[in-house]
Design a protein around this motif. Structure first.
Motif, PDB file in Angstrom:
ATOM      1  N   VAL A 268       0.835  -1.199   0.000  1.00  0.00           N
ATOM      2  CA  VAL A 268       0.000   0.000   0.000  1.00  0.00           C
ATOM      3  C   VAL A 268       0.873   1.254   0.000  1.00  0.00           C
ATOM      4  O   VAL A 268       0.630   2.198  -0.768  1.00  0.00           O
ATOM      5  CB  VAL A 268      -0.947   0.004   1.226  1.00  0.00           C
ATOM      6  CG1 VAL A 268      -1.603   1.382   1.396  1.00  0.00           C
ATOM      7  CG2 VAL A 268      -2.018  -1.068   1.078  1.00  0.00           C
ATOM      8  N   LEU A 269       1.899   1.275   0.845  1.00  0.00           N
ATOM      9  CA  LEU A 269       2.780   2.449   0.925  1.00  0.00           C
ATOM     10  C   LEU A 269       3.548   2.665  -0.378  1.00  0.00           C
ATOM     11  O   LEU A 269       3.676   3.800  -0.857  1.00  0.00           O
ATOM     12  CB  LEU A 269       3.756   2.282   2.091  1.00  0.00           C
ATOM     13  CG  LEU A 269       3.136   2.257   3.493  1.00  0.00           C
ATOM     14  CD1 LEU A 269       4.213   2.041   4.546  1.00  0.00           C
ATOM     15  CD2 LEU A 269       2.373   3.542   3.777  1.00  0.00           C
ATOM     16  N   ILE A 270       4.057   1.587  -0.961  1.00  0.00           N
ATOM     17  CA  ILE A 270       4.816   1.695  -2.211  1.00  0.00           C
ATOM     18  C   ILE A 270       3.923   2.179  -3.348  1.00  0.00           C
ATOM     19  O   ILE A 270       4.293   3.065  -4.133  1.00  0.00           O
ATOM     20  CB  ILE A 270       5.459   0.336  -2.575  1.00  0.00           C
ATOM     21  CG1 ILE A 270       6.596   0.024  -1.600  1.00  0.00           C
ATOM     22  CG2 ILE A 270       5.975   0.345  -4.011  1.00  0.00           C
ATOM     23  CD1 ILE A 270       7.187  -1.356  -1.768  1.00  0.00           C
ATOM     24  N   VAL A 271       2.721   1.605  -3.440  1.00  0.00           N
ATOM     25  CA  VAL A 271       1.805   1.968  -4.528  1.00  0.00           C
ATOM     26  C   VAL A 271       1.392   3.439  -4.424  1.00  0.00           C
ATOM     27  O   VAL A 271       1.460   4.187  -5.400  1.00  0.00           O
ATOM     28  CB  VAL A 271       0.562   1.060  -4.531  1.00  0.00           C
ATOM     29  CG1 VAL A 271      -0.505   1.617  -5.475  1.00  0.00           C
ATOM     30  CG2 VAL A 271       0.945  -0.347  -4.958  1.00  0.00           C
ATOM     31  N   ILE A 272       0.971   3.860  -3.224  1.00  0.00           N
ATOM     32  CA  ILE A 272       0.508   5.244  -3.076  1.00  0.00           C
ATOM     33  C   ILE A 272       1.656   6.234  -3.282  1.00  0.00           C
ATOM     34  O   ILE A 272       1.502   7.258  -3.966  1.00  0.00           O
ATOM     35  CB  ILE A 272      -0.144   5.458  -1.691  1.00  0.00           C
ATOM     36  CG1 ILE A 272      -1.382   4.570  -1.538  1.00  0.00           C
ATOM     37  CG2 ILE A 272      -0.536   6.931  -1.523  1.00  0.00           C
ATOM     38  CD1 ILE A 272      -2.056   4.689  -0.186  1.00  0.00           C
ATOM     39  N   GLY A 273       2.823   5.933  -2.699  1.00  0.00           N
ATOM     40  CA  GLY A 273       3.969   6.826  -2.861  1.00  0.00           C
ATOM     41  C   GLY A 273       4.390   6.947  -4.319  1.00  0.00           C
ATOM     42  O   GLY A 273       4.648   8.047  -4.823  1.00  0.00           O
ATOM     43  N   SER A 274       4.460   5.819  -5.020  1.00  0.00           N
ATOM     44  CA  SER A 274       4.838   5.824  -6.434  1.00  0.00           C
ATOM     45  C   SER A 274       3.793   6.538  -7.281  1.00  0.00           C
ATOM     46  O   SER A 274       4.123   7.225  -8.255  1.00  0.00           O
ATOM     47  CB  SER A 274       5.020   4.385  -6.935  1.00  0.00           C
ATOM     48  OG  SER A 274       6.006   3.702  -6.188  1.00  0.00           O
ATOM     49  N   PHE A 275       2.530   6.368  -6.902  1.00  0.00           N
ATOM     50  CA  PHE A 275       1.435   7.026  -7.618  1.00  0.00           C
ATOM     51  C   PHE A 275       1.587   8.549  -7.537  1.00  0.00           C
ATOM     52  O   PHE A 275       1.445   9.254  -8.541  1.00  0.00           O
ATOM     53  CB  PHE A 275       0.100   6.591  -7.021  1.00  0.00           C
ATOM     54  CG  PHE A 275      -1.093   7.227  -7.664  1.00  0.00           C
ATOM     55  CD1 PHE A 275      -1.657   6.684  -8.801  1.00  0.00           C
ATOM     56  CD2 PHE A 275      -1.666   8.377  -7.127  1.00  0.00           C
ATOM     57  CE1 PHE A 275      -2.768   7.268  -9.405  1.00  0.00           C
ATOM     58  CE2 PHE A 275      -2.765   8.971  -7.724  1.00  0.00           C
ATOM     59  CZ  PHE A 275      -3.319   8.418  -8.862  1.00  0.00           C
ATOM     60  N   ALA A 276       1.868   9.049  -6.327  1.00  0.00           N
ATOM     61  CA  ALA A 276       2.036  10.497  -6.137  1.00  0.00           C
ATOM     62  C   ALA A 276       3.197  11.017  -6.981  1.00  0.00           C
ATOM     63  O   ALA A 276       3.114  12.087  -7.596  1.00  0.00           O
ATOM     64  CB  ALA A 276       2.268  10.812  -4.655  1.00  0.00           C
ATOM     65  N   VAL A 277       4.282  10.251  -7.042  1.00  0.00           N
ATOM     66  CA  VAL A 277       5.445  10.657  -7.836  1.00  0.00           C
ATOM     67  C   VAL A 277       5.102  10.674  -9.327  1.00  0.00           C
ATOM     68  O   VAL A 277       5.482  11.601 -10.053  1.00  0.00           O
ATOM     69  CB  VAL A 277       6.632   9.708  -7.563  1.00  0.00           C
ATOM     70  CG1 VAL A 277       7.781  10.003  -8.536  1.00  0.00           C
ATOM     71  CG2 VAL A 277       7.117   9.860  -6.126  1.00  0.00           C
ATOM     72  N   SER A 278       4.381   9.639  -9.796  1.00  0.00           N
ATOM     73  CA  SER A 278       4.048   9.557 -11.228  1.00  0.00           C
ATOM     74  C   SER A 278       3.205  10.744 -11.672  1.00  0.00           C
ATOM     75  O   SER A 278       3.408  11.281 -12.770  1.00  0.00           O
ATOM     76  CB  SER A 278       3.326   8.240 -11.527  1.00  0.00           C
ATOM     77  OG  SER A 278       2.023   8.210 -10.968  1.00  0.00           O
ATOM     78  N   LEU A 279       2.251  11.171 -10.827  1.00  0.00           N
ATOM     79  CA  LEU A 279       1.451  12.341 -11.178  1.00  0.00           C
ATOM     80  C   LEU A 279       2.294  13.613 -11.176  1.00  0.00           C
ATOM     81  O   LEU A 279       2.119  14.490 -12.023  1.00  0.00           O
ATOM     82  CB  LEU A 279       0.275  12.497 -10.207  1.00  0.00           C
ATOM     83  CG  LEU A 279      -0.949  11.611 -10.422  1.00  0.00           C
ATOM     84  CD1 LEU A 279      -2.063  12.011  -9.462  1.00  0.00           C
ATOM     85  CD2 LEU A 279      -1.453  11.705 -11.857  1.00  0.00           C
ATOM     86  N   PHE A 280       3.203  13.699 -10.209  1.00  0.00           N
ATOM     87  CA  PHE A 280       4.025  14.905 -10.105  1.00  0.00           C
ATOM     88  C   PHE A 280       4.903  15.096 -11.339  1.00  0.00           C
ATOM     89  O   PHE A 280       5.081  16.230 -11.818  1.00  0.00           O
ATOM     90  CB  PHE A 280       4.907  14.832  -8.851  1.00  0.00           C
ATOM     91  CG  PHE A 280       5.766  16.053  -8.650  1.00  0.00           C
ATOM     92  CD1 PHE A 280       5.232  17.220  -8.112  1.00  0.00           C
ATOM     93  CD2 PHE A 280       7.107  16.043  -9.013  1.00  0.00           C
ATOM     94  CE1 PHE A 280       6.018  18.351  -7.939  1.00  0.00           C
ATOM     95  CE2 PHE A 280       7.898  17.165  -8.842  1.00  0.00           C
ATOM     96  CZ  PHE A 280       7.352  18.317  -8.303  1.00  0.00           C
TER      97      PHE A 280
END
Length: 399
Positions: A268-280
């Motif tokens: 969950v932490l990896i997915v959400i963190g990576s998701f935020a980076v991909s949008l940024f």
């Protein structure tokens, strides 16, 4: 697989088309109804919000009614809602039609899932549910790109007429092949909400909600984003949606594999963190379609990769309320869609360029990450099992 389950999956395809197909044709709808794209985006916001509320409420209200009759009546309402959409002369009329279709779709989807498990043997229940979800996923992948192409060729209203015709076909199949099925007792809403009351479980649901909100801050307005930042025509926009949808579905499998290998919490932490980076980083890639496409694919995969580890976490934390928590997780997804599309619409209404939406979505995703971290840090406190509490409350209310 059982023919009845296949029919239920086909029905799920028909009703699943309605929710997100609007996103791909927002500029066309806005122009035809003489409204802004941000205002048109509220058609997604309201639909998702009504869907989230109507699902559990209508399920409880109709729990004692014969299931086949409820299903057929819901399909008739759904058909009527799409015909209303076809004839909508203004934004208000269109919005009323969206409310009608959202309420009926919410009930049809949950009935499809519950009935699918009752018409097969226990050993086939997981596959039956998976087939219905595959129908829903297929509608999300194919609906938007097909909707864009149909809108370009025949106008956006024809899309909803076609959906109504598909629903008529589902109505006939359900009438012919599904037997009558008695209702049963449903867990009262106030009992369901009590299962959500702990800080640990509540913040986990908020993580799902904010992640989807961050996603739909951008995805609800992907068509104008692609048109304005990459100067893509409708054919290429349709292709982009198709690639996005295929990547999103594969992301669900990736999330499941990741959860099995490293555990639900880390996933969950990896997915959400990576998701935020991909949008940024997304806005920095729009100068080149070659660079933008892989980043968009990563964003798409991560948007669906959250579901398996999040569902696993909810089940592992309190197995006795797993059904309730998963039901609320589906509602959290819809509320997130509603909030995200509203945020994107408001940002555009304030004069902000569509190119800024990924950064706003990234900030919302960071809030989701904080909610997940908070949930993981909280202890789970339970005296008697939650299942015993739920059963006791039901008995007390009946008495």
């Amino acid at each position: 697989m059982n023919l009845k389950v296949i029919i239920l999956a086909i029905s799920a395809v028909a009703v699943g088309l309605v929710e997100l197909i609007v996103g791909g044709i927002l500029p066309t709808i806005a122009k035809d109804l003489n409204i802004s794209i941000g205002t048109a985006g509220q058609l997604i916001t309201v639909y998702a919000l009504v869907y989230a509320i109507a699902g559990p409420v209508l399920l409880v209200l109709t729990s004692k009614m014969e299931r086949k009759k409820v299903y057929l009546v819901s399909l008739l309402v759904f058909i009527a809602g799409n015909i209303m959409t076809y004839f909508s002369a203004n934004f208000t009329y269109f919005m009323i039609a969206r409310v009608v279709t959202a309420m009926s779709t919410a009930l049809i989807v949950v009935l499809s899932l519950t009935i699918a498990t009752k018409v097969v043997t226990p050993s086939q229940q997981a596959r039956a549910v998976g087939l219905v979800y595959m129908g829903i996923s297929s509608s999300l992948v194919l609906g938007v790109p097909l909707g864009i192409l149909i809108s370009d060729a025949f106008g956006w209203r024809v899309i909803f007429l076609i959906i109504a015709i598909l629903a008529v076909g589902s109505f006939i199949l359900i009438s012919l092949f599904l037997e009558k099925m008695s209702g049963g007792d449903a867990i009262p809403l106030k009992v369901q909400f009590k299962a959500l009351a702990s800080l640990k479980m509540g913040s986990a649901q908020l993580a799902t909600m904010f992640l989807l909100a961050g996603h739909y801050t951008v995805y609800a307005y992907l068509t104008p984003y692609l048109e304005s930042n990459l100067q893509l025509n409708s054919t290429w926009v349709s292709a982009a949606y198709l690639v996005f949808g295929i990547a999103a579905i594969s992301g669900g499998a990736v999330g499941g594999i990741l959860s099995d290998k490293i555990g639900a919490k880390k996933s969950v932490l990896i997915v959400i963190g990576s998701f935020a980076v991909s949008l940024f980083v997304l806005p920095f890639s729009t100068f080149s379609i070659v660079l933008f496409t892989p980043i968009m694919i990563i964003w798409a995969m991560l948007s669906w990769a959250i579901t398996p580890p999040q569902q696993s976490y909810l089940i592992q934390t309190d197995p006795s309320t797993a059904d309730i928590q998963q039901s609320f997780n589906n509602s959290a997804i819809q509320v997130g869609i509603s909030i995200g599309s509203a945020i994107g619409g408001i940002a555009m209404a304030q004069g902000g360029p569509v190119s800024n939406l990924p950064w706003i979505g990234s900030i919302v995703a960071i809030i989701a990450l904080l909610c997940a971290m908070f949930s993981f840090s909280r202890p789970f406190i339970s005296g008697e099992s939650e299942q015993e509490k739920v059963q006791g409350r039901i008995k007390t209310e009946k008495a």
